[in-house]
Design a protein around this motif. Sequence first.
Motif, PDB file in Angstrom:
ATOM      1  N   MET A   1       0.824  -1.189   0.000  1.00 36.23           N
ATOM      2  CA  MET A   1       0.000   0.000   0.000  1.00 36.23           C
ATOM      3  C   MET A   1       0.870   1.255   0.000  1.00 36.23           C
ATOM      4  SD  MET A   1      -3.091   0.830  -0.062  1.00 36.23           S
ATOM      5  CE  MET A   1      -4.265   2.049   0.337  1.00 36.23           C
ATOM      6  N   GLY A   2       1.985   1.208   0.710  1.00 33.52           N
ATOM      7  CA  GLY A   2       2.885   2.347   0.777  1.00 33.52           C
ATOM      8  C   GLY A   2       3.465   2.716  -0.578  1.00 33.52           C
ATOM      9  N   ILE A   3       3.747   1.701  -1.390  1.00 32.53           N
ATOM     10  CA  ILE A   3       4.297   1.957  -2.722  1.00 32.53           C
ATOM     11  C   ILE A   3       3.275   2.690  -3.584  1.00 32.53           C
ATOM     12  CG2 ILE A   3       5.077   0.838  -4.847  1.00 32.53           C
ATOM     13  CD1 ILE A   3       6.364  -1.300  -3.115  1.00 32.53           C
ATOM     14  N   LEU A   4       2.011   2.302  -3.488  1.00 34.50           N
ATOM     15  CA  LEU A   4       0.968   2.978  -4.265  1.00 34.50           C
ATOM     16  C   LEU A   4       0.799   4.432  -3.828  1.00 34.50           C
ATOM     17  CD1 LEU A   4      -1.734   0.172  -4.522  1.00 34.50           C
ATOM     18  CD2 LEU A   4      -0.140   0.952  -6.275  1.00 34.50           C
ATOM     19  N   ILE A   5       0.888   4.666  -2.524  1.00 37.64           N
ATOM     20  CA  ILE A   5       0.786   6.038  -2.026  1.00 37.64           C
ATOM     21  C   ILE A   5       1.942   6.873  -2.545  1.00 37.64           C
ATOM     22  CG2 ILE A   5       0.887   7.466   0.061  1.00 37.64           C
ATOM     23  CD1 ILE A   5      -0.682   5.208   1.471  1.00 37.64           C
ATOM     24  N   ARG A   6       3.150   6.329  -2.504  1.00 31.31           N
ATOM     25  CA  ARG A   6       4.323   7.053  -3.021  1.00 31.31           C
ATOM     26  C   ARG A   6       4.197   7.301  -4.526  1.00 31.31           C
ATOM     27  NH1 ARG A   6       5.151   8.147   1.818  1.00 31.31           N
ATOM     28  NH2 ARG A   6       6.382   6.784   3.132  1.00 31.31           N
ATOM     29  N   LEU A   7       3.643   6.339  -5.243  1.00 30.35           N
ATOM     30  CA  LEU A   7       3.428   6.496  -6.673  1.00 30.35           C
ATOM     31  C   LEU A   7       2.471   7.650  -6.951  1.00 30.35           C
ATOM     32  CD1 LEU A   7       3.830   5.335  -9.568  1.00 30.35           C
ATOM     33  CD2 LEU A   7       1.802   3.964  -9.133  1.00 30.35           C
ATOM     34  N   VAL A   8       1.384   7.711  -6.222  1.00 28.62           N
ATOM     35  CA  VAL A   8       0.413   8.797  -6.407  1.00 28.62           C
ATOM     36  C   VAL A   8       1.038  10.140  -6.028  1.00 28.62           C
ATOM     37  CG1 VAL A   8      -1.783   9.725  -5.570  1.00 28.62           C
ATOM     38  CG2 VAL A   8      -1.602   7.310  -6.160  1.00 28.62           C
ATOM     39  N   ILE A   9       1.815  10.170  -4.963  1.00 23.90           N
ATOM     40  CA  ILE A   9       2.485  11.408  -4.556  1.00 23.90           C
ATOM     41  C   ILE A   9       3.444  11.885  -5.644  1.00 23.90           C
ATOM     42  CG2 ILE A   9       4.241  12.303  -2.966  1.00 23.90           C
ATOM     43  CD1 ILE A   9       2.784  10.776  -0.738  1.00 23.90           C
ATOM     44  N   THR A  10       4.190  10.974  -6.236  1.00 27.82           N
ATOM     45  CA  THR A  10       5.103  11.344  -7.317  1.00 27.82           C
ATOM     46  C   THR A  10       4.330  11.827  -8.533  1.00 27.82           C
ATOM     47  OG1 THR A  10       6.707   9.720  -6.539  1.00 27.82           O
ATOM     48  CG2 THR A  10       7.010  10.551  -8.774  1.00 27.82           C
ATOM     49  N   ALA A  11       3.204  11.181  -8.855  1.00 29.11           N
ATOM     50  CA  ALA A  11       2.386  11.610  -9.988  1.00 29.11           C
ATOM     51  C   ALA A  11       1.821  13.010  -9.748  1.00 29.11           C
ATOM     52  CB  ALA A  11       1.260  10.609 -10.232  1.00 29.11           C
ATOM     53  N   VAL A  12       1.372  13.281  -8.541  1.00 35.95           N
ATOM     54  CA  VAL A  12       0.866  14.625  -8.215  1.00 35.95           C
ATOM     55  C   VAL A  12       2.000  15.641  -8.326  1.00 35.95           C
ATOM     56  CG1 VAL A  12      -0.060  16.055  -6.342  1.00 35.95           C
ATOM     57  CG2 VAL A  12      -1.057  13.816  -6.803  1.00 35.95           C
ATOM     58  N   VAL A 109       9.540  18.642  -8.295  1.00 40.43           N
ATOM     59  CA  VAL A 109       9.069  17.292  -7.957  1.00 40.43           C
ATOM     60  C   VAL A 109       9.643  16.860  -6.610  1.00 40.43           C
ATOM     61  CG1 VAL A 109       9.227  14.859  -8.610  1.00 40.43           C
ATOM     62  CG2 VAL A 109       8.592  16.555 -10.308  1.00 40.43           C
ATOM     63  N   GLY A 110      10.907  17.139  -6.382  1.00 42.09           N
ATOM     64  CA  GLY A 110      11.528  16.762  -5.115  1.00 42.09           C
ATOM     65  C   GLY A 110      10.914  17.474  -3.920  1.00 42.09           C
ATOM     66  N   TRP A 114       8.460  15.741  -1.145  1.00 39.11           N
ATOM     67  CA  TRP A 114       8.868  15.790   0.254  1.00 39.11           C
ATOM     68  C   TRP A 114       7.742  16.344   1.130  1.00 39.11           C
ATOM     69  CZ3 TRP A 114       9.937  20.255   3.268  1.00 39.11           C
ATOM     70  CH2 TRP A 114      10.456  19.968   4.535  1.00 39.11           C
ATOM     71  N   LEU A 115       7.127  17.439   0.670  1.00 39.64           N
ATOM     72  CA  LEU A 115       6.022  18.030   1.439  1.00 39.64           C
ATOM     73  C   LEU A 115       4.841  17.069   1.566  1.00 39.64           C
ATOM     74  CD1 LEU A 115       6.001  21.692   0.095  1.00 39.64           C
ATOM     75  CD2 LEU A 115       6.586  20.934   2.406  1.00 39.64           C
ATOM     76  N   ASN A 117       4.872  13.800   1.283  1.00 44.39           N
ATOM     77  CA  ASN A 117       5.271  12.668   2.122  1.00 44.39           C
ATOM     78  C   ASN A 117       5.252  13.019   3.602  1.00 44.39           C
ATOM     79  OD1 ASN A 117       5.725  10.438   0.358  1.00 44.39           O
ATOM     80  ND2 ASN A 117       7.563  11.458  -0.400  1.00 44.39           N
ATOM     81  N   MET A 118       5.501  14.290   3.915  1.00 40.13           N
ATOM     82  CA  MET A 118       5.419  14.732   5.320  1.00 40.13           C
ATOM     83  C   MET A 118       3.971  14.711   5.811  1.00 40.13           C
ATOM     84  SD  MET A 118       8.471  15.513   6.445  1.00 40.13           S
ATOM     85  CE  MET A 118       8.258  16.698   7.748  1.00 40.13           C
ATOM     86  N   LEU A 119       3.029  14.979   4.903  1.00 42.74           N
ATOM     87  CA  LEU A 119       1.616  15.025   5.274  1.00 42.74           C
ATOM     88  C   LEU A 119       0.977  13.649   5.387  1.00 42.74           C
ATOM     89  CD1 LEU A 119       0.437  18.010   3.046  1.00 42.74           C
ATOM     90  CD2 LEU A 119       0.926  18.040   5.505  1.00 42.74           C
ATOM     91  N   VAL A 120       1.492  12.698   4.620  1.00 46.18           N
ATOM     92  CA  VAL A 120       0.926  11.348   4.602  1.00 46.18           C
ATOM     93  C   VAL A 120       1.604  10.527   5.695  1.00 46.18           C
ATOM     94  CG1 VAL A 120       0.664   9.239   3.244  1.00 46.18           C
ATOM     95  CG2 VAL A 120       0.410  11.469   2.157  1.00 46.18           C
ATOM     96  N   PRO A 121       0.831   9.998   6.621  1.00 50.40           N
ATOM     97  CA  PRO A 121       1.453   9.200   7.687  1.00 50.40           C
ATOM     98  C   PRO A 121       1.939   7.861   7.139  1.00 50.40           C
ATOM     99  CG  PRO A 121      -0.926   9.126   7.889  1.00 50.40           C
ATOM    100  CD  PRO A 121      -0.619  10.083   6.775  1.00 50.40           C
ATOM    101  N   ASP A 122       3.079   7.436   7.656  1.00 50.65           N
ATOM    102  CA  ASP A 122       3.549   6.098   7.289  1.00 50.65           C
ATOM    103  C   ASP A 122       3.229   5.147   8.430  1.00 50.65           C
ATOM    104  OD1 ASP A 122       5.365   6.973   9.141  1.00 50.65           O
ATOM    105  OD2 ASP A 122       7.126   6.777   7.875  1.00 50.65           O
ATOM    106  N   GLY A 123       3.552   3.912   8.292  1.00 49.11           N
ATOM    107  CA  GLY A 123       3.201   2.903   9.284  1.00 49.11           C
ATOM    108  C   GLY A 123       3.943   3.026  10.595  1.00 49.11           C
ATOM    109  N   ASP A 124       4.999   3.852  10.638  1.00 50.47           N
ATOM    110  CA  ASP A 124       5.807   3.977  11.850  1.00 50.47           C
ATOM    111  C   ASP A 124       5.210   4.931  12.881  1.00 50.47           C
ATOM    112  OD1 ASP A 124       7.570   2.273  10.654  1.00 50.47           O
ATOM    113  OD2 ASP A 124       8.843   3.871   9.888  1.00 50.47           O
ATOM    114  N   ASP A 125       4.256   5.788  12.474  1.00 49.43           N
ATOM    115  CA  ASP A 125       3.683   6.782  13.388  1.00 49.43           C
ATOM    116  C   ASP A 125       2.659   6.172  14.321  1.00 49.43           C
ATOM    117  OD1 ASP A 125       5.270   8.654  12.279  1.00 49.43           O
ATOM    118  OD2 ASP A 125       3.737   9.495  10.965  1.00 49.43           O
TER     119      ASP A 125
END
Length: 125
Positions: A1-12, A109-110, A114-115, A117-125
Amino acid sequence: MGILIRLVITAVSLWISTLLVSGITVETDSVPKKIGTLLAVAVIFGIVNAVLRPIIKVVGCGLYVLTLGLIALVVNGLLFLLTSWIADQLDLPFHVDGFWSAVLGALIVGVVSWLLNMLVPDGDD
């Protein structure tokens, strides 16, 4: 699921770069085709970065130190141009016109990635 979220973030992030930089375009009128193109380019961009960035960092370690890391802007721009070339080879309507557009686009894009990814929580929080 994390990979899909990162993919969408990169596309945005890629979409925002097409809005802000005149030299980066997605040449399609259909919204579904634009979304599909941005997702495909995000996959290409991720693969290019995952494969080539570590190799470039190891080989160019001295340049990174000598330029205090500023060479990373050039490397990111070149990887962005490579992504555009690969997208062109796959007949995707994503184009980057020139080196400076690529550097500015990669920087946007970078930062946006980054911004977001800061807003989207990952599994570690």
